[in-house]
Design an enzyme around this catalytic site. Structure first.
Site, PDB file in Angstrom:
ATOM      1  N   TYR A   1      11.783   6.959  42.381  1.00 34.49           N
ATOM      2  CA  TYR A   1      12.667   6.479  41.019  1.00 34.49           C
ATOM      3  C   TYR A   1      11.706   6.249  39.841  1.00 34.49           C
ATOM      4  O   TYR A   1      12.516   6.098  38.776  1.00 34.49           O
ATOM      5  CB  TYR A   1      13.741   5.534  41.361  1.00 34.49           C
TER       6      TYR A   1
ATOM      7  N   SER B   1      16.725   6.508  55.572  1.00 31.87           N
ATOM      8  CA  SER B   1      15.667   6.519  54.609  1.00 31.87           C
ATOM      9  C   SER B   1      14.424   5.276  54.980  1.00 31.87           C
ATOM     10  O   SER B   1      13.270   5.469  54.726  1.00 31.87           O
ATOM     11  CB  SER B   1      16.275   5.779  53.190  1.00 31.87           C
TER      12      SER B   1
ATOM     13  N   ALA C   1      14.760  10.706  51.514  1.00 30.24           N
ATOM     14  CA  ALA C   1      14.945   9.365  51.379  1.00 30.24           C
ATOM     15  C   ALA C   1      15.350   8.829  50.150  1.00 30.24           C
ATOM     16  O   ALA C   1      14.891   9.239  49.011  1.00 30.24           O
ATOM     17  CB  ALA C   1      13.577   8.538  52.014  1.00 30.24           C
ATOM     18  N   LYS C   2      16.158   7.772  50.267  1.00 28.51           N
ATOM     19  CA  LYS C   2      16.515   7.136  48.839  1.00 28.51           C
ATOM     20  C   LYS C   2      15.609   6.180  48.845  1.00 28.51           C
ATOM     21  O   LYS C   2      15.898   4.937  48.876  1.00 28.51           O
ATOM     22  CB  LYS C   2      17.972   6.521  48.939  1.00 28.51           C
ATOM     23  N   ALA C   3      14.415   6.346  48.448  1.00 27.49           N
ATOM     24  CA  ALA C   3      13.259   5.301  48.236  1.00 27.49           C
ATOM     25  C   ALA C   3      13.090   4.852  46.825  1.00 27.49           C
ATOM     26  O   ALA C   3      13.089   5.853  45.936  1.00 27.49           O
ATOM     27  CB  ALA C   3      12.002   6.037  49.001  1.00 27.49           C
TER      28      ALA C   3
END
Length: 288
Positions: free
Chosen positions: A162, A62, A156-158
């Site tokens: 969120y 990420s 990506a866990k960006a």
């Protein structure tokens, strides 16, 4: 309970454990202004972080997707998480590892001159959806949609990805729901604000193809569990109107674990045998 900023304990920051209340960053931290941040949410059971290394590998991937050169290796991250978990004194806990662009010479959109920083915090966190594990969560249908891979690094866990999750969850909770379900930019069923989704019909499982959202580690684990049981799993594009024909539904995620769903907008689902079994078997797996 005190707020998250006012607790006893230790947080790992940039290579050392610091007092919880002293784990602070400057107001001109780049991530605060431009969302240059990635993270992982993990759970520890009986003192062991489930799928820990997979989470560490994804954290680095990420960061790379957001053009943030990681100053730590997978082994470094593993040690940081282990040290922080031990320092917390908890055996069952939530583990948050976060990487961000800090304050430095750049305070515009570009941030190449700013240091890449990392922290790990651990705390106790119970069922993400409260008593929904028994009766099934109620979901709203979100106004926003998951974006195209041509617009943002969707795998990506960006933190920035969120933003619409927070807005949508707030709106859902205001309606008495636990969460919200997103469609994607094409109109297909995508995911909830912090969890992947599964449906059951005629003894087979259907789950959205993760081509524009995060392919969750819990999602991958549950798919393998189902296939090991001989259950057919279809990873495919699902139209919203298909929900009318599905019999069961559940969510998966590190925080959510396996949570049954009872309602999504006008659609209803039973908390059936397959849902209960996979939830129980996942619970056994993470504690094995």
């Amino acid at each position: 309970m005190a707020g998250y900023e006012d607790r006893d304990g230790l947080i790992w920051m940039d290579g050392e454990l610091v007092n919880w209340r002293d784990a602070k960053v400057h107001i001109l931290t780049h991530a605060m202004h431009y969302a240059s941040s990635v993270f992982e949410g993990e759970r520890a059971y009986n003192g062991k972080i489930f799928k820990s290394r997979a989470h560490s590998e994804r954290l680095i991937a990420s960061a790379k997707a957001l053009d943030m050169p990681m100053p730590y290796s997978v082994d470094d991250i593993e040690k940081a998480k282990s040290d922080t978990l031990k320092a917390s004194g908890l055996t069952d806990a939530y583990v948050r590892a976060v990487v961000w662009r800090g304050s430095g010479e750049d305070m515009g959109v570009a941030s190449a001159k700013n240091p890449v920083r990392m922290a790990v915090a651990v705390w106790g966190w119970g069922a993400y959806y409260g008593d929904a594990k028994m009766q099934g969560a109620k979901l709203d249908i979100a106004e926003f949609k998951r974006p195209s891979p041509e617009t943002i690094p969707v795998h990506a866990k960006a933190a920035g990805l969120y933003m619409i999750c927070t807005i949508s969850k707030h709106k859902a909770e205001a309606k008495g729901c636990s969460d919200a379900l997103f469609m994607d930019y094409r109109g297909y069923v995508a995911e909830a604000t912090g969890a992947n989704i599964f449906f059951v019909k005629d003894g087979e499982v259907h789950t959205p193809l993760p081509d524009c959202f995060l392919n969750g580690i819990t999602r991958q684990t549950v798919i393998q569990m189902l296939r090991d049981k001989g259950i057919t799993v279809h990873e495919r594009h699902i139209m919203p109107e298909e929900m009318d024909g599905f019999e069961q539904c559940w969510l998966t995620g590190t925080a959510a674990e396996v949570t049954p769903v009872g309602e999504i907008g006008p659609y209803t689902f039973e908390v059936g045998q397959m849902t209960r079994e996979i939830a129980e078997e996942y619970e056994a797996l993470v504690r094995s």
